[in-house]
Design an enzyme around this catalytic site. Structure first.
Site, short mmCIF file in Angstrom:
data_model
loop_
_atom_site.label_atom_id
_atom_site.label_comp_id
_atom_site.label_asym_id
_atom_site.label_seq_id
_atom_site.Cartn_x
_atom_site.Cartn_y
_atom_site.Cartn_z
CG HIS A 173 -1.85 1.15 1.28
ND1 HIS A 173 -3.15 1.08 0.86
CD2 HIS A 173 -1.66 2.43 1.70
CE1 HIS A 173 -3.73 2.27 1.02
NE2 HIS A 173 -2.84 3.10 1.53
CD GLU A 174 1.50 3.65 3.74
OE1 GLU A 174 1.75 4.72 3.16
OE2 GLU A 174 0.43 3.45 4.35
CD GLU B 231 -5.85 5.29 0.09
OE1 GLU B 231 -4.91 6.08 0.28
OE2 GLU B 231 -6.03 4.29 0.81
CG HIS C 241 0.24 6.19 -0.82
ND1 HIS C 241 -0.74 6.93 -1.44
CD2 HIS C 241 -0.40 5.53 0.20
CE1 HIS C 241 -1.92 6.72 -0.83
NE2 HIS C 241 -1.73 5.87 0.16
#
Ligand code: ZN
Length: 496
Positions: free
Chosen positions: A261-262, A291, A265
Site C-alpha cells: 500500500h505505502e 489512494e 503511494h
C-alpha cells in the site's frame, strides 16, 4: 518572463522549507527519542509557520495576479498558477483571528478525542466535535460553494468533486454492494485462512516486506522503509520518498500488504518529475488518485493470484512453516471477506461501505438534519444497515477515526474514490497490456509501473481528477468497474 522566474524561485523556497519540515516529521514518527518531542514540536511549528506565511504573502499574491491569464506559459506553468492560486485564495479567505482560534481549539479537540476513545465516552468529545463542525461550516461559507456547503470541504481533497456527484456514485454502488455482501457471507463458503495462524517473527516479516517493495521496483536508492505506529509515506524531496510500516507477530501478511500500500503511494511521488514538484504540483491529482495507486498495488496486485504465483516462493523462503501452502492457498487466505467494525481493518468488499457510513453522517451534519449529540446512535444504526454489524461501544464506533477531531470533513470519500479509480484504471491497463497476469506471475511488474508512470505519475497535479480519469480511460469515473472486479473475483472464490 521576469515575473515567471521570480514566481518559480519563490515556490522553490517554500518547497525547501516544506522539505525540512517533512524530514523532521519523518524523524518524529520513527526514531526520535521520547525526550526530543517537546523541543522538536517547536522547531516544526516555526518552520511550518514560515512556509505558511510565504504561501499567503502579498508577494506571492502579486506574482499570481500578474501570471493569471498571461500568454506563453507551458501547460504545467498554467496548472501551477491555477493550483497555487486556488490554495492561496482559500487560505486568504479565512480571517487570521478565526484561524488562530481554530488551531488552538483543534489541538484541544484532538486531545479530547484521544481520551474519549480510550474511555469509549462520546460525551467527553461531543462539545469539541460540535466546535469543529461549526468551524468547518464557517470555513465553507468563506470558501464559497454553489450547491451544498460540503462541496467547499470536499474540494480541498478532491478538486472539483461535489456532494451531488458523490451521491450519484455512492447510491448505485451501495444498492449493489449491500446485497452482494449478504450473498457472499450467507450463501458463499469463506476461504480457509488457518494457515496464517501462529507466530511469525517480526524481523522475518520485515524482510518479506522489503522483498515485496523490490518486486514493485521501489528503488531503495530513493527511499527506505522504517518501523512506525501508524504507517505512512512521506516525500522528503524529489528523489527521496520514504515508506514506513508496522508488523504484528500473529498477522504475518498484514505488514506485507501495508508495504505494498505505502509502496504504491511512494511510486506515485517518485514518478513525478522534480520540475513538476517545484511548481507546487507534487501532491498528485487528488487524495483519491493517490489512494488509487496504493490500493492498486495492495489489492489488485497484492491480493491477486498472479502475484501469489510469483511471491509464494519468497514467503516460503522467509517462513518455512508455510512450505505446504500453494499459491492458490495463500491467494485465498488473504481474501477473506468479513464485515467488521473497524474501517482500517476492512477487506476490499466491505471497505467502501465503511466510507459510505461516514459520508452519510457528514452530509447530515452539514445539511443540519443531524445533531452532533445524535451521532453515536446514527453511526450504529447506519453500520447495522450497511454492514450488518453494530458496535457495542463508541470506541469501536463513532470514535474510531481521528479525522473529525482535527476538523477534517470531506476527506473520507477520497478513500472510496481511490478504490473506484483503481478498478477503472486497472481495467484500462488490462486492455493495454493483455498479458499482464502472466507478466506478474513471472515476476515482472514493470509494465504496470510504466503504464501508471506514463499516464498518471508524470503529470502530477496538472489535471483535475475528473479530467485525468477521462483522459486516461476515455470515460468519466464509474463505480461499475469496481463492482465488476469484485464480482469476478469473489463469486468464484466463494463458490457462487
Ligand atoms: Zn493510503
Amino acid at each position: 518572463m521576469e515575473t515567471l522566474a521570480l514566481y518559480e524561485k519563490y515556490l522553490r523556497e517554500i518547497s525547501k522549507l516544506n522539505s525540512a519540515v517533512a524530514l523532521l516529521v519523518w524523524d518524529q514518527r520513527t526514531y526520535i527519542p521520547k525526550g526530543g518531542h517537546e523541543a522538536r514540536a517547536e522547531v516544526v511549528g516555526k518552520l511550518s509557520t514560515m512556509a505558511f506565511e510565504m504561501a499567503i504573502s502579498d508577494e506571492l499574491g502579486g506574482y499570481l495576479e500578474a501570471l493569471e491569464g498571461q500568454d506563453g506559459l507551458s501547460e504545467a506553468q498554467r496548472a501551477s498558477v491555477r493550483v497555487v492560486g486556488k490554495q492561496y485564495r482559500r487560505t486568504k479567505a479565512i480571517p487570521p483571528a478565526l484561524f488562530e482560534q481554530y488551531v488552538i481549539d483543534r489541538s484541544k479537540s484532538e486531545a479530547a478525542w484521544e481520551e474519549a476513545k480510550e474511555n469509549g465516552d462520546f460525551a467527553l468529545f461531543e462539545p469539541h466535535l460540535t466546535k469543529m463542525v461549526d468551524y468547518a461550516k464557517k470555513f465553507a461559507e468563506y470558501y464559497g460553494y454553489e450547491d451544498c456547503a460540503y462541496d467547499a470541504l470536499v474540494d480541498e481533497f478532491e478538486p472539483g468533486m461535489t456532494c451531488r456527484e458523490l451521491k450519484t456514485i455512492i447510491e448505485p454502488l451501495r444498492e449493489k454492494l449491500v446485497p452482494l455482501l449478504r450473498r457472499l457471507t450467507e450463501d458463499g463458503t469463506a476461504p480457509d485462512n488457518r494457515l496464517l495462524a501462529g507466530s511469525f517473527p517480526l524481523d522475518k516479516q520485515r524482510e518479506l516486506s522489503l522483498r515485496a517493495l523490490r518486486t514493485m521496483n521501489y528503488d531503495f536508492n530513493h527511499g527506505r522503509m522504517d518501523d512506525t505506529v501508524h504507517p505512512f509515506t512521506i516525500g522528503i524531496a524529489p528523489g527521496d520518498v520514504r515508506v514506513t510500516n508496522r508488523f504484528i507477530e500473529t498477522m504475518p501478511l498484514s505488514g506485507l500488504m501495508g508495504a505494498m500500500h505505502e509502496g504504491g503511494h511512494a511510486l506515485y511521488d517518485l514518478g513525478m518529475p522534480a520540475e513538476i514538484q517545484y511548481l507546487g504540483l507534487g501532491n498528485g491529482a487528488s487524495f483519491g488518485f493517490h489512494e488509487s495507486q496504493s490500493r492498486m498495488w495492495e489489492n489488485m496486485v497484492g491480493r491477486s493470484l498472479p502475484f501469489w504465483k510469483m511471491f509464494r516462493r519468497e514467503v516460503v523462503d522467509v517462513f518455512p512453516q508455510l512450505s505446504s501452502a500453494t499459491a492458490e492457498d495463500l491467494y485465498r487466505a488473504v481474501n477473506v471477506v468479513k464485515p467488521s467494525l473497524i474501517r482500517v481493518e476492512a477487506d476490499e468488499v466491505t471497505y467502501n461501505l465503511h466510507i459510505m457510513v461516514r459520508f452519510e453522517l457528514e452530509q447530515a451534519l452539514f445539511d443540519g438534519s443531524l445533531a452532533v449529540a445524535d451521532l453515536p446512535e446514527a453511526w450504529n444504526s447506519t453500520m447495522e444497515e450497511y454492514l450488518g454489524v453494530r458496535p457495542a461501544s463508541n470506541a469501536e464506533g463513532v470514535l474510531q477515526d481521528v479525522h473529525w477531531s482535527g476538523g477534517m470533513f470531506g476527506y473520507f470519500p477520497s478513500y472510496m474514490l481511490g478504490n473506484l479509480y483503481a478498478a477503472q484504471l486497472f481495467a484500462a491497463i488490462r486492455r493495454d497490456i493483455p498479458d499482464l497476469d502472466s507478466r506478474i506471475a513471472g515476476g515482472d511488474t514493470k509494465p504496470l509501473l510504466d503504464w501508471t508512470r506514463d499516464k498518471i505519475h508524470l503529470v502530477g497535479q496538472i489535471y483535475e481528477p475528473a479530467d485525468l480519469i477521462r483522459k486516461v480511460t476515455d470515460e468519466p469515473l464509474s463505480p461499475s468497474y469496481f463492482l465488476d472486479y469484485i464480482e469476478a473475483k469473489y463469486f468464484p472464490m466463494y463458490g457462487l
